[in-house]
Scaffold this active site. Structure first.
Site, PDB file in Angstrom:
ATOM      1  N   CYS A 156      20.464  21.954  33.983  1.00 15.71           N
ATOM      2  CA  CYS A 156      20.215  20.576  33.559  1.00 15.71           C
ATOM      3  C   CYS A 156      19.457  20.518  32.243  1.00 15.71           C
ATOM      4  O   CYS A 156      19.583  19.574  31.487  1.00 15.71           O
ATOM      5  CB  CYS A 156      19.434  19.814  34.634  1.00 15.71           C
ATOM      6  N   CYS A 168      25.840  36.149   5.359  1.00 18.39           N
ATOM      7  CA  CYS A 168      25.310  36.442   4.014  1.00 18.39           C
ATOM      8  C   CYS A 168      23.855  36.881   4.061  1.00 18.39           C
ATOM      9  O   CYS A 168      23.418  37.690   3.248  1.00 18.39           O
ATOM     10  CB  CYS A 168      25.478  35.238   3.090  1.00 18.39           C
TER      11      CYS A 168
END
Lengths: 639, 319
Positions: A156, A168
């Site tokens: 939940c 990168c």
């Protein structure tokens, strides 16, 4: 508390424990002492030396044996007349289905990974058996109770997603030591010693357009009859020298960043190594191969100099080729492989040196690279005690008194053990409240395969999915499928969504189910043309499912990030109970740096510092770190 | 701190905990000597924890024979008469504890601890007392405090679903890192006798009721000449009477110490294993902190009640 009624409830109870590790050992012992007589325990692991500082049911002589079985034997020594059934198996196996789970009165988790937790959560929901969850890291711990319909289920609340880094950053612009580790482990180590057929971004540079893969294979491959030390230096110079120079040639990248400096072996280690080291041929069995021993670098807590790191780099590489030639080509990094750890530490440190990032010891590097969770016996013992207390409440059907309990390192308003009432189920939880989800996707570009791997298995955590549109099954996995169906499903996987037999269009609802977990979910499909390559690399956006917030702030220490384990005494107070949260590189379809599509940048989970709502009313304004795992403070609905 | 390195064996075994408290702390632990008196379930848990942590030595004192209680709540006592026949509780526990970590020296000391001189206690860095009368607790505390050497002193008691830990670190100096700085801290602890002499009226309003309840029972046992834990529900009238007197003397309302709580403590004289694990764990952490000099030690009482699930710290001292 030991009333007659309670004692008999305990005696009659049939309990399932999932996990026989740190928490598991303490829990099994406490359950046995508390009068439980029918305990089943599942654990797929075998015992390792590093377990012995806290998993006290195990001895040195048990290393290599099944945790579940040895734990059982150890506890039977002081409680010979109770029944403990061990399973040396993965809880995700099909035999642990709803029929298996429904026999138990309560399920107690002592796991260390999110996947298994979600899996068990779903099965418990399916059979309506309460689940007591728990986790520990260092001095922090928590216990929670999940009862279908009465409290939140385990899913939940958002759970932190495994951390990944932009390509990168790893290949071109590292700014933290952990980036260097990922580079050394997932790129360089993989390139040199791993599967050659795996895609590898080692030579990928942000500006690079013309790099052909054949060229990079050439560079890294050991040439016939090439002198090993020469090969080593050639690799060293290529990745730490040449590649850096090429990166520097792109001015744009370095406009606002510190420039790295290229490092060449001849400048760091002018003399040929074999002349210095003397005879390393006297090494014993191939398994014990280690550089540190031969270079007299005894203390794993020392931070080596650039030249020492360079020596380790070259010598480790040499030893791999000399002593473990047969392993090369199919190695994956293993934190218990000493030589691999030495190599990765050295490589990461040299790269760090190049980029002006502080160097780290082997001890620290190993923790980061191996996603090691730091752990002590005391916290596990405390948590085990708290679990049993909750388990007894479950047996007595004392649901008004269920508590989530946090074990803190620093007291909050005098409390070291802080109980909090559980929350009502989240009405938008797609797991226990069966709320439909929405998926934005380019239906002409994305294939069913992408949907299955990234969404159904990846995000939704299903293992054996069935995907249906209305009455048509688009895809399913199973053992007893007919050949022609298998062929149809295989063909469907390769089709774009819009090209599937039962035309999937914008507005279609797909039903997705995992029969083992007895978990089903419906997904509304919406077409979208464009996706941001950086932010939405999957080309699909799932909404309505509960996901941890993405935070781009780099100031805070993210959970389980390498830096935090690099301090001998971590000051972070965030609970990380997942061993594979950080640099996620398991094979379960999670994004790693070596794949083409990229995930989002670092998920920073440490930002949530909110006040808990306590049982007592109090005026004081307290600062409390609550683990993200239990963001009980975002929503304040109580049972 | 001396310059000895951890051995390779220690580094491998303690890897996961070194990542928590550091190699320095681990070294200090390996040189420490702990004295433990009263081998009940909670203390067994505590011993397990510090042996796993890698302390230098653990000395156990408990000359009682193995009894029903030990067999039911102490996991160090294996139910094999061949193993425990003719041995004291301390000896049986010693045998089991040795197995958990061969690098820790575990031994037994026999005799009446109240007759041991100050020189005996000087050997230790930490002393943990349980199953002890009020008089003995004070006596041993005084002997430890007399010595110039810094000895950490702890008492621990678990009754039914409740537990109490008391900590006395005398004058304790330690340093800790806050952001980038290292700050020096100093704490002054009262002795057990001084702490419990603090007038109840002067204590903060919301001090745990368990503190008061434990003091009433403690005094009751003292007055009646009982051994620690030697009470039953039959004592309730006498205990309630004592409560009335103590509350009057201290000018506090009797509602501060509910009947129900006193009842639970009187009837629950045997330990509840989950509480043993919790209290043994907290105590283990405290001793590790005090020995290693790392982490804020708790000052000076810790209480746990399984009924409300709170584990809280109370600072009780004379104003």
């Amino acid at each position: 508390m030991a009333s007659e009624e309670q004692l008999s409830a305990i005696k009659r109870a049939k309990v399932l424990m999932v996990g026989a590790g740190g928490i598991g050992c303490e829990l099994l012992k406490t359950l046995a002492l508390s009068g439980f007589q029918d305990i089943h325990i599942i654990d797929m692991d075998t015992i390792e030396v590093s377990n012995l500082n806290r998993q006290f049911l195990f001895r040195q002589s048990h290393v290599g044996q099944s945790k579940a079985k040895v734990a059982r034997d150890a506890v039977l020594r002081f409680r010979p007349n109770i029944s403990i059934t061990p399973y040396h198996a993965n809880v995700k196996e099909s035999r642990f289905n709803v029929d298996f789970f429904k026999e138990f009165d309560v399920v107690l988790n002592g796991l260390d990974n999110l996947d298994a937790r979600r899996h068990v959560n779903r099965l418990c929901l399916a059979v309506d058996v309460p689940l007591v969850e728990s986790g520990t890291t260092g001095f922090l711990g928590q216990v929670t109770v999940h009862s279908k319909g009465k409290t939140e289920c385990y899913e939940c609340q958002p759970k932190p997603a495994p951390k990944t880094y932009p390509v990168c950053t790893i290949t071109s612009t590292p700014s933290k030591f952990v980036h260097c580790i990922v580079w050394a482990k997932d790129l360089l180590f993989a390139k040199l010693f791993g599967d050659k057929n795996q895609e590898n971004d080692l030579n990928v540079r942000s500006s690079d357009t013309g790099n052909s893969s054949e060229h990079s294979v050439d560079v890294f491959e050991h040439r016939k009859d090439e002198d090993i030390e020469h090969y080593g230096r050639r690799i060293y110079d290529h990745v730490f020298g040449h590649n850096i120079e090429v990166a520097l040639s792109n001015e744009e990248t370095w406009k606002n960043r510190n420039k790295p400096r290229p490092i060449y072996s001849k400048d760091v280690l002018p003399v040929k190594m074999t002349e210095e080291n003397g005879d390393t041929e006297k090494d014993s069995a191939t398994d014990d191969v280690s550089v540190m021993a031969s270079l007299s670098l005894k203390n794993p807590q020392d931070i080596w100099s650039l030249s020492e790191n360079s020596r380790v780099f070259l010598e480790a590489l040499r030893l791999f080729f000399l002593k473990r030639r047969k392993d090369i080509g199919n190695l994956t990094f293993d934190k218990d492989d000493q030589l691999a750890v030495e190599f990765v530490t050295a490589a990461a440190n040299i790269r760090a040196s190049s980029f002006g990032i502080p160097l780290h010891s082997l001890f620290e590097a190993k923790g980061i690279a191996g996603n090691i969770v730091h752990a002590v016996a005391t916290t596990n013992a405390i948590i085990a005690g708290l679990i049993v207390i909750e388990a007894i409440k479950v047996l007595k059907k004392d649901n008004n008194n269920y508590r989530m309990t946090y074990c803190l390192e620093h007291p909050s308003r005098k409390l070291l053990l802080m109980p909090v009432e559980p929350y009502e189920p989240n009405k938008s939880c797609y797991v226990c409240s069966e709320t439909p989800l929405s998926l934005e996707v380019n239906m002409h570009h994305s294939k069913l395969r992408d949907f299955v791997e990234k969404i159904v298995k990846g995000k939704l955590g299903m293992n054996f999915p069935v995907i249906m549109q209305g009455a048509s099954i688009l895809y399913e996995v199973g053992e007893d499928l007919e050949e022609d169906m298998v062929a149809i499903y295989a063909a469907n996987l390769e089709k774009a969504l819009s090209k599937l037999p039962s035309a999937v269009t914008s507005g279609t609802v797909l039903a997705v189910e995992d029969l083992q977990q007895e978990f089903s979910c419906s997904i509304n499909i919406k077409h979208r043309e464009e996706f941001d390559e950086e932010k939405e690399p999957d080309g699909m956006v799932l909404s309505g499912w509960v996901e941890a917030p993405v935070d781009k702030d780099n100031n805070n220490k993210p959970i389980g990030n390498g830096e935090s384990t690099s301090n001998a005494l971590p000051s972070k107070e965030i609970l990380e109970c997942e061993k594979d949260v950080e640099i996620q590189e398991t094979s379960e379809g999670t994004e790693t740096v070596t794949r083409k599509k990229r995930k989002l940048s670092e998920v920073d989970e440490s930002k949530n510092q909110k006040k808990p709502e306590k049982l007592d009313v109090d005026d004081e304004d307290d600062e409390l770190f609550i683990p993200d795992d239990w963001e009980s403070l975002i929503k304040k609905r109580r049972v | 701190m001396n310059g000895e390195e951890l051995t390779e064996q220690e580094t491998a075994l303690y890897d996961r905990q070194i990542r928590v408290w550091g190699a320095d702390a681990q070294r200090r632990l390996s040189k420490s000597h702990i004295l433990v008196y009263g081998m009940k379930g909670t203390v067994a848990e505590f011993c397990k924890n510090i042996v796993l942590a890698g302390v230098g030595s653990v000395t156990l004192v408990d000359d009682r024979a193995v009894n029903e209680e030990a067999l039911s709540t102490n996991f160090l006592v294996l139910p094999d008469e061949n193993l425990y026949h003719g041995k004291t509780l301390a000896e049986v526990c010693c045998d089991s504890l040795k197995e958990f970590n061969p690098m820790v020296h575990v031994s037994v000391e026999k005799g009446d601890i109240s007759t041991f001189g100050v020189e005996f206690f000087e050997k230790f860095d930490a002393v943990v007392i349980s199953c002890c009368s009020l008089a003995k607790k004070k006596l041993i505390n005084q002997k430890c405090r007399k010595l110039p050497k810094h000895i950490a002193y702890y008492t621990v008691d678990c009754r039914g679903s409740c537990g109490e830990i008391f900590v006395d670190l005398k004058n304790y100096k330690y340093s800790k890192k806050k952001l980038e700085e290292t700050i020096e801290c100093q704490l002054e602890y009262p002795s057990f006798e001084d702490a419990i002499a603090a007038p109840w009226k002067a204590l903060p309003k919301r001090v745990s009721k368990l503190y008061f309840a434990m003091r009433v029972i403690e005094q009751f046992e003292d007055i009646e000449g009982r051994n620690a834990g030697q009470t039953s529900i039959a004592d309730l009238p006498g205990v309630l009477k004592l409560r009335k007197e103590l509350c009057e003397t201290n000018s506090v309302n009797e509602s501060q110490i509910p009947d129900a709580l006193l009842e639970r403590l009187l009837t629950g004289t045997s330990e509840f294993p989950p509480v043993c694990a919790i209290i043994g764990g907290i105590l283990g952490q405290e001793v590790i902190k005090a020995i290693s000099g790392k982490g804020d030690p708790l000052k000076n009482f810790f209480f746990f009640d399984a009924m409300d699930g709170k584990g809280l710290i109370e600072d009780i001292s004379k104003p």
